[in-house]
Design an enzyme around this catalytic site. Structure first.
Site, PDB file in Angstrom:
ATOM      1  N   ASP A   1       0.714  -1.188   0.010  1.00 35.39           N
ATOM      2  CA  ASP A   1      -0.069   0.030   0.090  1.00 35.39           C
ATOM      3  C   ASP A   1       1.009   1.210   0.028  1.00 35.39           C
ATOM      4  O   ASP A   1       2.137   1.248   0.165  1.00 35.39           O
ATOM      5  CB  ASP A   1      -0.968  -0.143   1.027  1.00 35.39           C
ATOM      6  CG  ASP A   1      -2.227   0.917   0.870  1.00 35.39           C
ATOM      7  OD1 ASP A   1      -1.990   1.720  -0.014  1.00 35.39           O
ATOM      8  OD2 ASP A   1      -3.202   0.746   1.667  1.00 35.39           O
TER       9      ASP A   1
HETATM   10  C1  BGC Z   1      -4.932   3.193   0.017  1.00 34.69           C
HETATM   11  C2  BGC Z   1      -5.357   2.152  -1.126  1.00 34.69           C
HETATM   12  C3  BGC Z   1      -5.124   2.733  -2.341  1.00 34.69           C
HETATM   13  C4  BGC Z   1      -3.681   3.449  -2.262  1.00 34.69           C
HETATM   14  C5  BGC Z   1      -3.376   4.074  -3.602  1.00 34.69           C
HETATM   15  C6  BGC Z   1      -3.824   4.133  -0.048  1.00 34.69           C
HETATM   16  O1  BGC Z   1      -3.794   4.934   0.771  1.00 34.69           O
HETATM   17  O2  BGC Z   1      -4.875   2.604   1.361  1.00 34.69           O
HETATM   18  O3  BGC Z   1      -6.323   1.547  -0.758  1.00 34.69           O
HETATM   19  O4  BGC Z   1      -5.156   1.753  -3.270  1.00 34.69           O
HETATM   20  O5  BGC Z   1      -3.664   4.372  -1.243  1.00 34.69           O
HETATM   21  O6  BGC Z   1      -3.861   5.187  -4.045  1.00 34.69           O
END
Ligand code: BGC
Length: 753
Positions: A280
């Site tokens: 993530d």
């Molecule tokens: C979130 C994810 C997301 C990623 C990319 C993160 O802050 O937890 O769900 O896919 O950002 O945007």
């Protein structure tokens, strides 16, 4: 003859598959033989893109890195032209010309936005969910995207957590069905130009963060993981998801992103996952803050655990060369990860045509089409849940004067809900606009904002995430709304949460309606006029007071780009509501976490004398929800007959029993009903939940029509993970339950031998 043909075609398919696999292996072997360590690490790097204006890609911050072969992919960049320009830099200006992958949070639609995932799950309509993902993939792929960070399959039983909006609720069986549908919708049979890679997230257990606070610690027994929280991830992997995203939280004292047991033992060895794992956003960097080492240490740990791609941390590209020299990671570790990324690009067909997803022609004709919008409107209407309808107040007739009030009554920006990166809200309708269209001059619509989302003194803080909700003077607006109410035959109050009150980093401790709205609602009810509450929310909220006082409540979540028209379809009875809850609505936030499929205790609460001491209850509130899992009303009524089992015993060895129930539409509308099958394993080697969903069917019945609905029960369906974590069906008694929701079921007993 037929058999021979089948055998021959089987070998042909096998042979073709093998040849394809071999050619991929040969191709990647020869490519990797030319790559430097740095270029290999480049494939593992997913940096932040920054803003890129069309025609200026070359001078963007990441362009240099791409040219040096230090980037494997980019994400959340919208627009086919910009994406094409970035791809050109990778293909034409980097030494080996390896194409990039372009990812995005395409969570519930692209420009055509579907309801938030929690709402989608309330349709219990697998085909609709699959179709929504397929349309999202079609639009995203037409605009340059080949990889979505979806489905989010984190089971959640604590409505304080804002990200409950992004998942499918509290049940593993339903969650698994939704996960499969979304992966199949995004990826299709093969990666043709209209299908894209799915990314199952957030692995694992993110939805169980302590006290519903985002990113918080998770500590859970393996029993609970395997039986309750893992099934949706596993289902997505089994459906062929091409990638997985690691979660922010820790599991067993190790952040998921460095948790080898999760990323390798469970994911790859137990479930056979053969795609790639991305972290993530900045999850590697954040492990320093978790307190397990400096950037070099945590980066090496992540790679060793089984992570293949680093989102934004610069940990892999920045430190793994040093770790290689110091023997903290091996060349084999790096090669394995690099191969997985290259395999994904190969399978997408990007080596054959790097511009496969960069068709300007498709982008101009396949986004936000009338066809997609019509489907989104239908699905949105299916996702709404009618919570109450005293005296059949709904549907409304198109006559007289309708007073529309509330902070969400004339706003378009909140319709799409959380995580709608590609939304174009200027093209969406507000409820007021849609309502005027729907009545088409046959009724008069009066509108007043009525109140602020929150009282003015709280507003300052909330203003930044209100997405253009009108703001004004509390007192003056209240008077205006009451004046509208006095002139109306019926009042429709569009209230609740705004879109940014759920989603990432939007946890809340108070889940009642914000006080400014509550007070207006109370004042409107005091006028004695009939009030319909159209309730927007990204989570189950506490609606105890509303349930007691408001005659009609329609929960509309955030229904997407077509939400406003869909709400009118249901309000005016063009569509009969059919959605059912996939999360429990508590009476008090202190009951959380709360879910229907809980275990018993040695001292279960006595439902009648719930306040007794030495029972598993609170002293001040009973253990019941306001609205239970599976609940949702219709404009019609249904009656359920007794359950019939075609045998009362089932053999463990290949047995099968049919459970049937006759459902009749006893009301005045043709309508859909969602028939639900639950079981309870009465005695187990470990304790078993009091109720578990094991099947559901959405059926359509004309008024007066009855139908017998069958469910097939097999030992496989009754399996669970025992203390040793073996998947077993244990012989014994099972209670079979069928009904319209978890708290209203017919029962029968089945013995498994
Ligand atoms: C979130 C994810 C997301 C990623 C990319 C993160 O802050 O937890 O769900 O896919 O950002 O945007």
């Amino acid at each position: 003859m037929r058999r021979t043909a089948i055998i021959l075609s089987f070998f042909l398919v096998l042979f073709q598959g093998k040849a394809q696999h071999e050619s991929m292996e040969v191709f990647i072997d020869s490519l990797m033989a030319q790559m430097t360590v740095r270029e290999k690490l480049g494939q593992l790097n997913l940096p932040v893109t920054g803003t890129i204006v069309t025609g200026q890609a070359k001078s963007s911050a990441v362009a240099e890195k791409i040219m040096r072969g230090e980037v494997g992919g980019l994400f959340n960049l919208k627009g086919v032209k910009q994406i094409r320009e970035m791809q050109e830099i990778a293909v034409e200006k980097s030494r080996l010309g390896i194409p990039l992958i372009f990812g995005m949070d395409v969570i519930h639609g692209y420009e055509t936005v579907f309801p938030i995932p929690l709402a989608l799950s309330c349709t219990w309509d697998i085909e609709a969910v699959k179709l929504s993902a397929a349309i999202a993939a079609k639009e995203a792929s037409a605009d340059g995207i080949c990889w979505t960070f979806s489905p989010m399959v984190d089971l959640c039983r604590d409505a304080r957590w804002g990200r409950i909006a992004e998942g499918s609720g509290e049940d593993p069986f339903l969650g698994a069905a939704m996960a499969r549908a979304m992966v199949e919708g995004y990826q299709g049979e093969a990666f043709d130009e209209k299908h894209i890679m799915a990314c199952v997230k957030h692995f694992a257990l993110y939805g169980a963060s302590e006290s519903g606070r985002d990113y918080n610690t998770v500590d859970m027994s393996r029993q609970r993981m395997y039986n309750e929280y893992f099934p949706p991830y596993k289902a997505a992997v089994e459906a062929g998801a091409a990638s997985v995203m690691s979660s922010f939280n820790e599991v067993d004292g190790v952040p998921a992103t460095a948790n080898k047991w999760l990323m390798t033992d469970v994911l790859r060895h137990q479930w056979g996952f053969d795609g790639f794992v991305v972290t993530d956003y900045t999850a590697i960097q954040e492990m320093q803050v978790h307190g397990i080492g400096d950037l070099q240490t945590v980066s090496a740990r992540a790679l060793k655990a089984g992570i293949d791609m680093d989102m934004v941390s610069d940990g892999f590209i920045g430190t793994l060369e040093a770790s290689l020299v110091q023997g903290k990671v091996t060349m084999a570790d790096i090669n394995t990860a690099c191969r997985r990324i290259l395999e994904a690009k190969y399978k997408l067909g990007l080596f054959e045509d790097p511009y496969k997803y960069c068709s300007v022609r498709r982008a101009a004709s396949e986004l936000y089409t009338d066809e997609h919008r019509a489907i989104a409107r239908r699905i949105a209407a299916e996702s709404f849940v009618l919570l109450k309808n005293e005296g059949a107040l709904l549907p409304l007739s198109r006559k007289g004067v309708i007073g529309l009030v509330g902070p969400l009554a004339d706003n378009r920006d909140n319709m799409s809900g959380t995580w709608s990166v590609a939304a174009t809200p200027e093209r969406y309708s507000t409820l007021a606009e849609a309502m005027r269209r729907a009545v088409d001059g046959r009724a008069e619509i009066l509108y007043a904002p009525g109140c602020n989302l929150m009282y003015s003194e709280k507003e300052q803080k909330a203003a930044m995430w209100q997405r253009n909700i009108p703001r004004g003077d509390d007192k003056r607006w209240r008077e205006e709304a009451l004046e509208v109410a006095s002139r109306s035959d019926v009042i429709v109050a569009a209230m609740g949460e705004c879109a940014e009150m759920s989603g990432e980093s939007s946890s809340r401790v108070g889940l009642e309606m914000p006080d400014a709205q509550h007070d207006l609602l109370e004042a409107l009810l005091a006028t004695g006029k009939p009030v319909v509450l159209v309730h927007f929310s990204g989570r189950p909220t506490v609606m105890k007071w509303e349930n007691e006082h408001v005659p009609a409540i329609l929960n509309v979540w955030f229904g997407g780009s077509e939400a406003a028209d869909a709400i009118c379809d249901v309000l005016f009875g063009d569509v009969v509501p059919s959605g059912k809850l996939t999360t429990t609505f508590p009476q008090h936030v202190g009951q959380l976490p709360m879910y229907y499929n809980h275990k018993n205790t040695g001292r279960p609460a006595d439902t009648k004398n719930w306040y007794q001491k030495y029972r598993s209850n609170y002293l001040d509130v009973n253990n019941e929800p306001v609205y239970p899992f599976g609940y949702g009303l219709s404009y019609t009524t249904f009656s359920y007959g007794e359950i019939k089992l075609d045998a009362t015993e089932m053999s463990l060895d290949g047995g099968e029993v049919r459970a049937s129930v006759t459902v009749k539409n006893t009301g005045n509308y043709d309508a859909d009903e969602i028939v639900q099958l639950y079981v309870r394993d009465m005695v187990g080697s470990v304790t078993r939940p009091v109720q578990e969903l094991k099947g559901f069917q959405r059926i359509h019945l004309k008024k007066g029509e009855s139908r017998t609905v069958d469910f097939t029960i097999t030992p496989d369906l009754l399996k669970f993970y025992n203390y040793e974590l073996e998947e077993v069906c244990e012989p014994g008694e099972f209670q079979i339950m069928i009904g319209p929701h978890s708290k209203e079921v017919r029962t029968a007993m089945l013995t498994v031998r």
